[in-house]
Scaffold this motif. Structure first.
Motif, mmCIF file in Angstrom:
data_model
loop_
_atom_site.group_PDB
_atom_site.id
_atom_site.type_symbol
_atom_site.label_atom_id
_atom_site.label_comp_id
_atom_site.label_asym_id
_atom_site.label_seq_id
_atom_site.Cartn_x
_atom_site.Cartn_y
_atom_site.Cartn_z
ATOM 1 N N ALA A 144 42.578 15.613 1.266
ATOM 2 C CA ALA A 144 41.152 15.659 1.614
ATOM 3 C C ALA A 144 40.925 15.284 3.079
ATOM 4 C CB ALA A 144 40.363 14.724 0.696
ATOM 5 N N LEU A 145 41.530 14.179 3.542
ATOM 6 C CA LEU A 145 41.332 13.751 4.934
ATOM 7 C C LEU A 145 41.914 14.759 5.927
ATOM 8 C CD1 LEU A 145 41.987 9.894 4.786
ATOM 9 C CD2 LEU A 145 39.812 11.075 5.054
ATOM 10 N N ALA A 147 42.221 17.894 5.401
ATOM 11 C CA ALA A 147 41.335 19.061 5.404
ATOM 12 C C ALA A 147 40.098 18.814 6.254
ATOM 13 C CB ALA A 147 40.932 19.392 3.964
ATOM 14 N N VAL A 148 39.532 17.605 6.164
ATOM 15 C CA VAL A 148 38.345 17.270 6.962
ATOM 16 C C VAL A 148 38.661 17.362 8.454
ATOM 17 C CG1 VAL A 148 36.766 15.409 7.596
ATOM 18 C CG2 VAL A 148 37.249 15.866 5.188
ATOM 19 N N VAL A 149 39.780 16.774 8.868
ATOM 20 C CA VAL A 149 40.154 16.808 10.285
ATOM 21 C C VAL A 149 40.383 18.240 10.749
ATOM 22 C CG1 VAL A 149 41.892 16.101 11.982
ATOM 23 C CG2 VAL A 149 41.113 14.480 10.235
ATOM 24 N N ILE A 151 39.089 20.950 9.523
ATOM 25 C CA ILE A 151 37.800 21.650 9.599
ATOM 26 C C ILE A 151 37.045 21.245 10.856
ATOM 27 C CG2 ILE A 151 35.538 21.836 8.501
ATOM 28 C CD1 ILE A 151 36.984 21.661 5.791
ATOM 29 N N VAL A 152 37.113 19.965 11.215
ATOM 30 C CA VAL A 152 36.447 19.500 12.432
ATOM 31 C C VAL A 152 37.062 20.146 13.673
ATOM 32 C CG1 VAL A 152 36.041 17.473 13.901
ATOM 33 C CG2 VAL A 152 35.676 17.318 11.431
ATOM 34 N N PRO A 155 37.189 25.131 12.202
ATOM 35 C CA PRO A 155 36.779 25.482 10.830
ATOM 36 C C PRO A 155 37.399 26.771 10.314
ATOM 37 C CG PRO A 155 34.901 24.756 12.123
ATOM 38 C CD PRO A 155 36.032 24.900 13.077
#
Length: 596
Positions: A144-145, A147-149, A151-152, A155
């Motif tokens: 999850a983390l 993926a967040v990074v 995407i930031v 994207p």
């Protein structure tokens, strides 16, 4: 409630430690996820020629690694403590529950099966709750983390990189669906193997006496083969799904190289971001692979949990009443009123028994095998509960008493003379652990065992082997009799208690028992006529009913079945008396030879 949620419920006493473990894992993951991003920024600094920025990024990477190390060590210590604590509590809970279950439960269970659930299955549960659950949380959070990074940072490229994730989760879920029953069957076959091994080791004397080693080995090898075959089926599932789960992230990495590489060439993506994306893809491979392993661990834990909860969910069918009564003063008068008992809905083992035994009376219970003799006496101490009717001691229904208090007043001497691997003193004082040595010695003397114990180097502190097999059958039986006598019960039950002793020893024991029985209600399950002679009254059992009762002389006249029992017992009595005479003659000859 599903087994999985029930397993999580076992963590309730350790919820603070679990939360701490998860927080430490999350903080460690933050450091892990930060490293690829720092590497990407360092690559951009190198590409831009910013030499002064390289050292800070390098130090930041080292700092993130040290932070992860510093957080991972206490997290593992906390998780290990939780794991061992769960096992400790669950093992004690399971053993305590087994102690509360009635005797009828164990009649239908194999020892090896119960041992497997208390060891192998408990360990599977422990590993999952202590480690597997943290692995699942840690790996999901890493994904999850990351993926967040991603995407930031970019994207569009992140969406391309994360395309395999749903397929990984789907494959893991499918693997879990197939592996759970397979693993449960593995656990069951391991339990069968354990039961077979325990039975072979316990019965090794019989195996060797009949030279059946080869046959027992073939039987054991068949059990091992069943475990191997089922384990191979489970291994084939794991061999297919785990590599598949590991392969899917490679598709994401290939997509990142293809799409991200072109974006770097076009100038829409920095080289550092591209390197960071590749680092994240490499990072995601391990969590995705470990996620599959952790899910497999969870399936094994659920399979084992089902087997453990199957025992824990079995409610005791004999328990103390909410407000137990106290036995009034008395000498052990026993009365059966329309007493009936059947095992698990089967045919009656005891049917409509009406019987009254006066305080201090000695009753001999005779009858063919399976006639209900042992069942009759077992209901007095409430080892089995009646299906209907009642058993009263000194006017109180045994179901209205606390079983523990009742059994202090009803002592049993079984026919197998089972002893624990402990000292002779501990075995005799088993029912009264704080009994003084003089009390133990008196019980041993009454059981005609004191002279033998005094001859041992360790005396009453001599250790006996497992099940007392270092002693002879007669010695074990006399210690069992002493164990019953030391409790000074109101009711004494001798379940063919002299079956394992020779004629001379039997005569000695019966001389002692005759004194012990005075003023004490005694049930004697008898197969020998010499034992019947100790009784005031004889009860003849047939098909779970009392077919006749009276004195020996009365029954010889009125009971055809008793006459048959006596007729079959006479040769044994004659043989025993002949043996005694022969021994006496031999002793006299030896004494004469040495001049005595």
């Amino acid at each position: 409630m599903t087994t999985f949620w029930r397993l999580l419920g076992l963590l309730r006493p350790y919820r603070r430690a679990v939360i701490a473990s998860w927080l430490l894992a999350c903080l460690a993951i933050v450091g892990t996820v930060a490293i690829p991003l720092l590497i990407g920024e360092a690559v951009n600094a190198i590409e831009d020629g910013r030499r002064s920025s390289i050292l800070p990024y390098a130090l930041a990477i080292v700092g993130a690694g040290l932070a992860r190390l510093a957080l991972s060590v206490p997290r593992r210590l906390v998780a290990g403590r939780v794991s061992l604590g769960v096992e400790y509590n669950l093992r004690n809970r399971m053993y305590g529950h087994l102690q509360r279950l009635e005797l009828a439960f164990f009649d239908g269970q194999q020892v090896g099966q119960l041992m497997s659930r208390a060891t192998v299955d408990l360990q599977a549960v422990r590993f999952f709750l202590g480690y597997g659950l943290v692995f699942i949380v840690q790996n999901l959070l890493t994904i999850a983390l990351a993926a967040v990074v991603m995407i930031v940072v970019k994207p569009s490229l992140a969406l391309v990189a994360l395309i395999p994730v749903p397929f990984v989760i789907g494959a893991a879920a499918r693997y879990g669906r197939f592996s759970r029953p397979a693993l449960q069957e593995v656990q069951q076959r391991i339990a069968e193997l354990t039961a077979d091994a325990e039975e072979n080791i316990s019965g090794v004397r019989i195996v060797k006496a009949f030279a059946r080693e080869r046959e027992q080995f073939e039987r054991f090898r068949h059990r091992v083969g069943r475990v191997f075959d089922q384990s191979m089926f489970s291994t084939r599932l794991r061999a297919f799904y785990n590599p598949m789960i590991s392969f899917l992230p490679n598709l994401g990495q290939a997509a990142v190289l293809l799409v991200g590489g072109r974006q770097v060439i076009n100038g829409s993506l920095t080289l550092g971001a591209f390197v960071a994306f590749n680092a994240y893809m490499l990072m995601l491979m391990s969590p995705m692979r470990m996620l599959g392993i952790a899910l497999g661990m969870s399936q094994r834990a659920v399979a084992s949990g089902n087997r453990v909860f199957e025992i824990l969910d079995r409610e005791p069918r004999i328990s103390a009443p909410r407000e137990p009564k106290k036995l009034p003063p008395g000498l052990g008068a026993v009365r059966f009123e329309h007493a009936c008992l059947s095992y698990d809905g089967g045919p009656p083992a005891m049917a409509d028994i009406d019987l009254e035994i006066a305080a201090g009376e000695t009753i001999a219970v005779v009858g063919p095998t399976g006639s209900g003799k042992t069942t009759l006496v077992a209901t007095v101490g409430r080892l089995y509960d009646l299906t209907s009717g009642s058993v009263l001691i000194d006017g109180v229904d045994v179901r209205e008493l606390d079983p523990a208090e009742l059994r202090k007043q009803v002592a049993l001497v079984p026919d197998d003379g089972f002893l624990f691997s402990a000292t002779i003193r501990d075995n005799i004082a088993y029912g009264v652990p704080d009994a003084s040595l003089s009390r133990v010695e008196l019980a041993a003397k009454r059981a005609q065992m004191s002279s033998f114990i005094d001859s041992l180097e360790g005396g009453y502190d001599t250790m006996v082997g497992e099940r007392g097999l270092t002693l002879s059958g007669g010695q074990r039986q006399r210690i069992a009799i002493a164990r019953a006598l030391v409790t000074d019960p109101r009711v004494l039950i001798l379940d063919d208690a002299t079956a394992s002793v020779d004629a001379a020893t039997e005569a000695q024991i019966k001389g002692a028992l005759a004194k012990v029985m005075e003023g004490r209600t005694t049930f004697v399950i008898a197969h020998r006529l010499s034992t019947i002679a100790l009784a005031d009254r004889v009860i003849v059992m047939e098909d779970g009913r009392i077919s006749a009762q009276g004195t020996h002389a009365e029954l010889l006249k009125d009971s055809e079945l008793y006459g048959e029992i006596v007729e079959k017992g006479l040769p044994r009595l004659t043989t025993a008396l002949s043996g005694l005479a022969a021994n006496a003659d031999e002793t006299a000859e030896r004494a004469k030879a040495v001049g005595l």
